[in-house]
Design a protein around this motif. Structure first.
Motif, PDB file in Angstrom:
ATOM      1  N   ILE A  48     -20.923 -22.251  17.688  1.00 54.77           N
ATOM      2  CA  ILE A  48     -20.427 -20.881  17.810  1.00 54.77           C
ATOM      3  C   ILE A  48     -19.497 -20.884  19.006  1.00 54.77           C
ATOM      4  O   ILE A  48     -19.918 -21.246  20.109  1.00 54.77           O
ATOM      5  CB  ILE A  48     -21.578 -19.880  18.066  1.00 54.77           C
ATOM      6  CG1 ILE A  48     -22.545 -19.847  16.888  1.00 54.77           C
ATOM      7  CG2 ILE A  48     -21.033 -18.491  18.376  1.00 54.77           C
ATOM      8  CD1 ILE A  48     -23.812 -19.040  17.171  1.00 54.77           C
ATOM      9  N   PRO A  49     -18.226 -20.494  18.835  1.00 54.27           N
ATOM     10  CA  PRO A  49     -17.371 -20.348  20.019  1.00 54.27           C
ATOM     11  C   PRO A  49     -17.868 -19.148  20.844  1.00 54.27           C
ATOM     12  O   PRO A  49     -18.301 -18.148  20.273  1.00 54.27           O
ATOM     13  CB  PRO A  49     -15.984 -20.056  19.447  1.00 54.27           C
ATOM     14  CG  PRO A  49     -16.074 -20.312  17.982  1.00 54.27           C
ATOM     15  CD  PRO A  49     -17.512 -20.219  17.596  1.00 54.27           C
ATOM     16  N   GLU A  50     -17.811 -19.274  22.165  1.00 56.61           N
ATOM     17  CA  GLU A  50     -18.211 -18.144  23.006  1.00 56.61           C
ATOM     18  C   GLU A  50     -17.429 -16.909  22.565  1.00 56.61           C
ATOM     19  O   GLU A  50     -16.192 -16.941  22.521  1.00 56.61           O
ATOM     20  CB  GLU A  50     -17.938 -18.462  24.471  1.00 56.61           C
ATOM     21  CG  GLU A  50     -18.425 -17.385  25.401  1.00 56.61           C
ATOM     22  CD  GLU A  50     -18.229 -17.759  26.870  1.00 56.61           C
ATOM     23  OE1 GLU A  50     -18.802 -17.059  27.707  1.00 56.61           O
ATOM     24  OE2 GLU A  50     -17.523 -18.733  27.172  1.00 56.61           O
ATOM     25  N   PRO A  51     -18.129 -15.835  22.186  1.00 59.57           N
ATOM     26  CA  PRO A  51     -17.421 -14.654  21.664  1.00 59.57           C
ATOM     27  C   PRO A  51     -16.589 -13.954  22.730  1.00 59.57           C
ATOM     28  O   PRO A  51     -16.933 -13.979  23.911  1.00 59.57           O
ATOM     29  CB  PRO A  51     -18.543 -13.734  21.176  1.00 59.57           C
ATOM     30  CG  PRO A  51     -19.831 -14.437  21.395  1.00 59.57           C
ATOM     31  CD  PRO A  51     -19.566 -15.686  22.165  1.00 59.57           C
ATOM     32  N   VAL A  52     -15.528 -13.302  22.285  1.00 58.82           N
ATOM     33  CA  VAL A  52     -14.665 -12.547  23.196  1.00 58.82           C
ATOM     34  C   VAL A  52     -15.258 -11.175  23.492  1.00 58.82           C
ATOM     35  O   VAL A  52     -14.866 -10.521  24.448  1.00 58.82           O
ATOM     36  CB  VAL A  52     -13.221 -12.393  22.651  1.00 58.82           C
ATOM     37  CG1 VAL A  52     -12.523 -13.741  22.600  1.00 58.82           C
ATOM     38  CG2 VAL A  52     -13.211 -11.730  21.294  1.00 58.82           C
ATOM     39  N   ASN A  53     -16.192 -10.720  22.658  1.00 58.56           N
ATOM     40  CA  ASN A  53     -16.892  -9.465  22.942  1.00 58.56           C
ATOM     41  C   ASN A  53     -18.371  -9.654  22.628  1.00 58.56           C
ATOM     42  O   ASN A  53     -18.773 -10.677  22.090  1.00 58.56           O
ATOM     43  CB  ASN A  53     -16.286  -8.289  22.165  1.00 58.56           C
ATOM     44  CG  ASN A  53     -16.415  -8.459  20.664  1.00 58.56           C
ATOM     45  OD1 ASN A  53     -17.505  -8.722  20.148  1.00 58.56           O
ATOM     46  ND2 ASN A  53     -15.313  -8.308  19.952  1.00 58.56           N
ATOM     47  N   SER A  54     -19.177  -8.665  22.968  1.00 64.02           N
ATOM     48  CA  SER A  54     -20.616  -8.807  22.796  1.00 64.02           C
ATOM     49  C   SER A  54     -21.111  -8.284  21.444  1.00 64.02           C
ATOM     50  O   SER A  54     -22.310  -8.255  21.214  1.00 64.02           O
ATOM     51  CB  SER A  54     -21.344  -8.093  23.936  1.00 64.02           C
ATOM     52  OG  SER A  54     -20.988  -6.722  23.933  1.00 64.02           O
ATOM     53  N   ASP A  55     -20.188  -7.883  20.578  1.00 61.44           N
ATOM     54  CA  ASP A  55     -20.575  -7.289  19.292  1.00 61.44           C
ATOM     55  C   ASP A  55     -20.781  -8.319  18.185  1.00 61.44           C
ATOM     56  O   ASP A  55     -21.684  -8.188  17.367  1.00 61.44           O
ATOM     57  CB  ASP A  55     -19.511  -6.291  18.818  1.00 61.44           C
ATOM     58  CG  ASP A  55     -19.405  -5.096  19.743  1.00 61.44           C
ATOM     59  OD1 ASP A  55     -20.389  -4.793  20.435  1.00 61.44           O
ATOM     60  OD2 ASP A  55     -18.330  -4.484  19.773  1.00 61.44           O
ATOM     61  N   MET A  56     -19.888  -9.318  18.120  1.00 63.69           N
ATOM     62  CA  MET A  56     -19.960 -10.260  17.009  1.00 63.69           C
ATOM     63  C   MET A  56     -19.474 -11.640  17.421  1.00 63.69           C
ATOM     64  O   MET A  56     -18.800 -11.802  18.433  1.00 63.69           O
ATOM     65  CB  MET A  56     -19.166  -9.745  15.816  1.00 63.69           C
ATOM     66  CG  MET A  56     -17.684  -9.643  16.029  1.00 63.69           C
ATOM     67  SD  MET A  56     -16.899  -8.993  14.551  1.00 63.69           S
ATOM     68  CE  MET A  56     -15.805  -7.813  15.282  1.00 63.69           C
ATOM     69  N   ALA A  57     -19.853 -12.630  16.592  1.00 64.05           N
ATOM     70  CA  ALA A  57     -19.455 -14.014  16.847  1.00 64.05           C
ATOM     71  C   ALA A  57     -19.273 -14.729  15.521  1.00 64.05           C
ATOM     72  O   ALA A  57     -19.848 -14.336  14.500  1.00 64.05           O
ATOM     73  CB  ALA A  57     -20.513 -14.723  17.682  1.00 64.05           C
ATOM     74  N   GLY A  58     -18.466 -15.785  15.540  1.00 65.03           N
ATOM     75  CA  GLY A  58     -18.271 -16.615  14.360  1.00 65.03           C
ATOM     76  C   GLY A  58     -19.149 -17.854  14.425  1.00 65.03           C
ATOM     77  O   GLY A  58     -19.452 -18.353  15.514  1.00 65.03           O
TER      78      GLY A  58
END
Length: 160
Positions: A48-58
Motif C-alpha cells: 500500500i503506498p502511504e496515502p495522501v489523505n486519511s480517508d482512503m488508500a490503494g
C-alpha cells in the motif's frame, strides 16, 4: 497342534497386515487430495503506498495461479477498512467490479494504473513502515491472509 495354531495366527496376521498396507497405499490416491487441475494460488508483491489523505488508500499485489484451473477473487477484507473495493481501470476510467478472474497457469496483477484495491474510510492514518492485513477470498480456493507493508508514496516495484 501348537505349531499349527502358531502358523495359522501368523498367516492371519500377515494377511491383515497386507490388507492394511494395500488400503493405505490406495488411500494416498483418494479424492481428498487436490485434483491436478485445481487452482494453486500464491500472493506476492503486496503493498500500500502511504496515502495522501486519511480517508482512503490503494492496495496492490499479484495473485499467481500455478494450477490447471482458473479461480475468481470475490472479495477482500482488511483490518484497516470495513469497505475494501475492487476497481479496474479501462479507457482511463476507474470503475468498481464485483470480482477479478485469476487465470489457470497465469496471474492477476493489481498494479498502479490498472486494476487495484481501494480501502475506503480508513480506521487509522497509515504511515510508511506500518503493516496491514488483507484476507483474499476466492470462489474455489481457501482464503489467503497477507501482511501488507505500507511503502513510500512513490513506491512502484515495476520501476526497480
Amino acid at each position: 497342534m501348537i505349531h499349527r495354531t502358531t502358523t495359522r495366527r501368523a498367516s492371519v496376521a500377515f494377511s491383515a497386515a497386507l490388507a492394511l498396507t494395500a488400503g493405505l497405499a490406495l488411500g494416498g490416491c483418494s479424492s481428498t487430495d487436490a485434483p491436478a487441475d485445481a487452482p494453486r494460488l500464491k500472493v506476492s508483491g503486496a503493498f500500500i503506498p502511504e496515502p495522501v489523505n486519511s480517508d482512503m488508500a490503494g492496495g496492490f499485489l499479484t495473485v499467481t495461479n500455478t494450477g490447471g484451473a482458473a479461480d475468481t477473487l470475490t472479495s477482500v477484507t482488511s483490518d484497516i477498512s470495513d469497505d475494501v473495493q475492487m476497481h479496474e481501470t479501462k479507457n482511463q476510467k476507474m470503475q468498481q467490479v464485483k470480482s477479478f478472474d485469476v487465470p489457470a497457469n497465469g496471474e492477476l496483477k493489481l498494479e498502479r494504473g490498472g486494476s487495484h484495491l481501494m480501502l475506503m474510510k480508513l480506521k487509522r492514518t497509515l504511515k510508511q513502515g506500518d503493516k496491514v492485513t488483507f484476507e483474499l477470498r476466492f470462489e474455489d480456493s481457501e482464503p489467503i491472509k497477507v501482511e501488507v507493508p505500507v511503502e513510500a508514496r512513490t513506491h512502484n516495484p515495476q520501476h526497480h
